[in-house]
Design a protein around this motif. Structure first.
Motif, mmCIF file in Angstrom:
data_model
loop_
_atom_site.group_PDB
_atom_site.id
_atom_site.type_symbol
_atom_site.label_atom_id
_atom_site.label_comp_id
_atom_site.label_asym_id
_atom_site.label_seq_id
_atom_site.Cartn_x
_atom_site.Cartn_y
_atom_site.Cartn_z
ATOM 1 N N PRO A 82 -70.316 9.582 50.212
ATOM 2 C CA PRO A 82 -71.088 10.819 50.055
ATOM 3 C C PRO A 82 -70.647 11.607 48.817
ATOM 4 C CG PRO A 82 -70.370 10.544 52.329
ATOM 5 C CD PRO A 82 -69.670 9.484 51.528
ATOM 6 N N LEU A 83 -71.587 12.347 48.233
ATOM 7 C CA LEU A 83 -71.316 13.102 47.010
ATOM 8 C C LEU A 83 -70.191 14.111 47.213
ATOM 9 C CD1 LEU A 83 -72.022 13.849 44.102
ATOM 10 C CD2 LEU A 83 -73.781 15.406 45.012
ATOM 11 N N LYS A 95 -66.731 2.156 44.089
ATOM 12 C CA LYS A 95 -65.342 2.412 43.698
ATOM 13 C C LYS A 95 -65.271 2.895 42.256
ATOM 14 C CE LYS A 95 -63.470 -1.524 45.113
ATOM 15 N NZ LYS A 95 -62.471 -2.572 45.427
ATOM 16 N N THR A 96 -66.065 2.265 41.389
ATOM 17 C CA THR A 96 -66.082 2.676 39.989
ATOM 18 C C THR A 96 -66.578 4.100 39.841
ATOM 19 O OG1 THR A 96 -66.491 0.388 39.285
ATOM 20 C CG2 THR A 96 -66.992 2.121 37.696
ATOM 21 N N VAL A 97 -67.634 4.448 40.578
ATOM 22 C CA VAL A 97 -68.181 5.805 40.519
ATOM 23 C C VAL A 97 -67.182 6.815 41.076
ATOM 24 C CG1 VAL A 97 -69.998 7.336 41.360
ATOM 25 C CG2 VAL A 97 -70.571 5.019 40.603
ATOM 26 N N ALA A 98 -66.570 6.493 42.218
ATOM 27 C CA ALA A 98 -65.577 7.399 42.809
ATOM 28 C C ALA A 98 -64.417 7.624 41.854
ATOM 29 C CB ALA A 98 -65.073 6.838 44.138
ATOM 30 N N PHE A 109 -72.129 3.676 33.953
ATOM 31 C CA PHE A 109 -73.341 3.099 33.363
ATOM 32 C C PHE A 109 -73.027 1.819 32.575
ATOM 33 C CE2 PHE A 109 -73.727 7.725 33.621
ATOM 34 C CZ PHE A 109 -74.843 7.841 34.437
ATOM 35 N N LEU A 110 -71.921 1.860 31.836
ATOM 36 C CA LEU A 110 -71.564 0.700 31.012
ATOM 37 C C LEU A 110 -71.132 -0.494 31.860
ATOM 38 C CD1 LEU A 110 -69.632 2.512 28.127
ATOM 39 C CD2 LEU A 110 -71.928 1.524 28.046
ATOM 40 N N SER A 161 -59.069 4.845 30.230
ATOM 41 C CA SER A 161 -58.618 5.854 31.199
ATOM 42 C C SER A 161 -59.512 5.856 32.432
ATOM 43 C CB SER A 161 -58.629 7.246 30.558
ATOM 44 O OG SER A 161 -57.712 7.325 29.497
ATOM 45 N N GLY A 162 -60.811 5.708 32.208
ATOM 46 C CA GLY A 162 -61.750 5.719 33.318
ATOM 47 C C GLY A 162 -61.749 4.451 34.142
#
Length: 463
Positions: A22-23, A159-162, A301-302, A351-352
């Motif tokens: 969830p956001l 996981k990448t977004v979080a 996105f990448l 870093s990301g």
């Protein structure tokens, strides 16, 4: 596949380990790193300068302090990882450590900048005690943020977004510090920088404490190993390391990247103050360095089009270009800003992705050994980060001492060369080394997505 999770706030519920997060939870997860960086950025970017130019400790002694403290800190990460894997509470394995550690971490961070009037030996003892304590407690708060990531969902993109939310939150914390710290020090200290740092740290630490509580209350741990959420014996957890080549690669990468990153942060204030003699641009340059946010935000996105490995390598190469622009700039502020933006945007990619890559090695370790040990793997790889941080903090001040640095004086040509070496050239060399590590060491036997699919199949068959 549903797994039973008993959370003290949400009650007993069935959670899909592969579900979208969830956001609100992503935002809360990111705020944990905002809190961490409200304190950690002050320590990594300004503490060496505070010790040498404000608290009056010699540069060579500060360099030794920085390294010894980090060597001690290296011990706490694997111990904490073992404790996390052995933890089995209604809140999960990682989250309770944030709750237990955040208050003492905030208190010790304030005391680190209290700067009491003591003898020279008393100052050194005080600095050792509270810097080491701050590092240990930082690990107790921040390592669980790392170990939580592979436990929040099995969905690779989620996981990448979080993690992007987390890294964005961390960068926001750093941005706030770089925008406001020195003005706060000047305002609150009214000419007494020691007092100004102390009062500013009270503000940052108390704000961080609130954010830690938000993270604890609004996040969840969903993913369990095949054996469930039971405590993992140390001997079993170590099996997840054996043959885990991606994990070894990430450890080596962490050493080089953190040495490069912290070295540059530590040397920045000396470079602006003494090398180009423009101390008035310190806050501007450090704030602009937060343009790494652009790279971090681009990561989700990448990664839909490019591999994480190729993005890390590309980011490091862009960062090297930025460093070279700063070198060619001399004292030209506009070019320094351009070089800083270019290098920082590039650094945003590794870093990301660093902690996502770490989380991926947890999946690899479980696939290879049958043991899911996020605490040991994430925290033990944190040892590499701590070693890099220690070297990155120690090397610049050792080089200053070797060059004959004297605080608040006109510096010798040798001291100026050492400042440039710390701020420009060693980060370039270390960036190149990090690229080589990613090319030749960080290797997988099969795509990560296939490994995750096999693990999900194992869990289904187990249930």
């Amino acid at each position: 596949m549903g797994v039973k999770v008993n959370d003290g706030l949400a009650g007993s519920q069935t959670m899909n380990s592969n579900q979208k997060i969830p956001l609100l939870e992503k935002i809360s997860y990111g705020l944990g790193d905002t809190g961490s960086n409200l304190i950690y950025t002050v320590i990594t970017t300004y503490l060496t300068f505070y010790f040498t130019d404000i608290y009056g400790i010699g540069a060579a002694a500060v360099g030794t302090l920085m390294l010894i403290a980090r060597l001690v800190d290296m011990i706490d990460s694997p111990i904490l990882g073992i404790l996390i894997d052995k933890t089995n509470t209604r809140w999960g394995k990682s989250r309770p450590w944030i709750l237990w550690s955040c208050i003492p971490f905030s208190i010790v961070s304030i005391l680190l900048f209290m700067g009491p009037e003591l003898s020279a030996s008393g100052k050194m003892a005080y600095a050792y005690i509270f810097y080491i304590a701050a590092n240990v407690l930082y690990a107790a708060v921040n390592n669980p943020l790392q170990t939580m990531l592979p436990s929040m969902t099995s969905n690779i993109q989620e996981k990448t977004v979080a993690n992007t939310f987390r890294m964005f939150g961390g960068q926001i914390g750093g941005l706030i510090v770089n925008l406001t710290l020195l003005p706060l020090v000047a305002y609150l200290g009214a000419g007494d920088d020691r007092k100004g740092f102390f009062y500013a740290m009270i503000i940052f630490s108390l704000t961080a404490l609130v954010l830690f509580f938000i993270t604890f209350f609004n996040t969840r741990e969903r993913v369990q190993g095949v054996s469930g959420n039971e405590a993992i014996p140390v001997k079993e957890g170590i099996k997840a390391i054996k043959g885990n080549l991606p994990w070894i690669g990430i450890c080596l990468f962490g050493i080089t990247m953190y040495t490069m990153f912290i070295m540059r942060l530590s040397a920045a204030i000396y470079y602006m103050t003494y090398y180009i003699e423009k101390p008035e641009i310190i806050s501007t340059v450090n704030t602009i360095a937060m343009s790494s946010l652009l790279g971090i935000l681009a990561v989700p996105f990448l990664t839909k089009k490019f591999s994480k490995k190729s993005l890390v390598i590309t980011g490091l190469a862009i960062n090297i270009v930025g460093q070279l622009i700063i070198f060619m700039a001399g004292s030209n502020v506009a070019l320094i800003i351009i070089g800083t933006i270019v290098g920082s945007v590039g650094m945003g990619l590794p870093s990301g992705l660093l902690f996502v890559l770490k989380a991926d090695t947890v999946d690899y370790g479980e696939w290879k050994s049958g043991v899911r040990a996020p605490g040991i793997l994430m925290s033990a790889s944190g040892v590499a980060n701590k070693l890099g941080s220690g070297l990155g903090s120690a090397i610049p001040v050792w080089l200053l001492a070797a060059g004959g640095y004297v605080a608040k004086q006109q510096q010798t040509p040798e001291a100026l060369r050492m400042i440039a070496l710390s701020y420009i050239w060693l980060p370039v060399i270390l960036g190149a080394v990090a690229i080589l590590v990613m090319v030749f060491v960080y290797k997988w036997e099969k795509p990560h997505a296939e490994i995750v699919a096999e693990l999900e199949a194992r869990r289904i068959s187990k249930n």
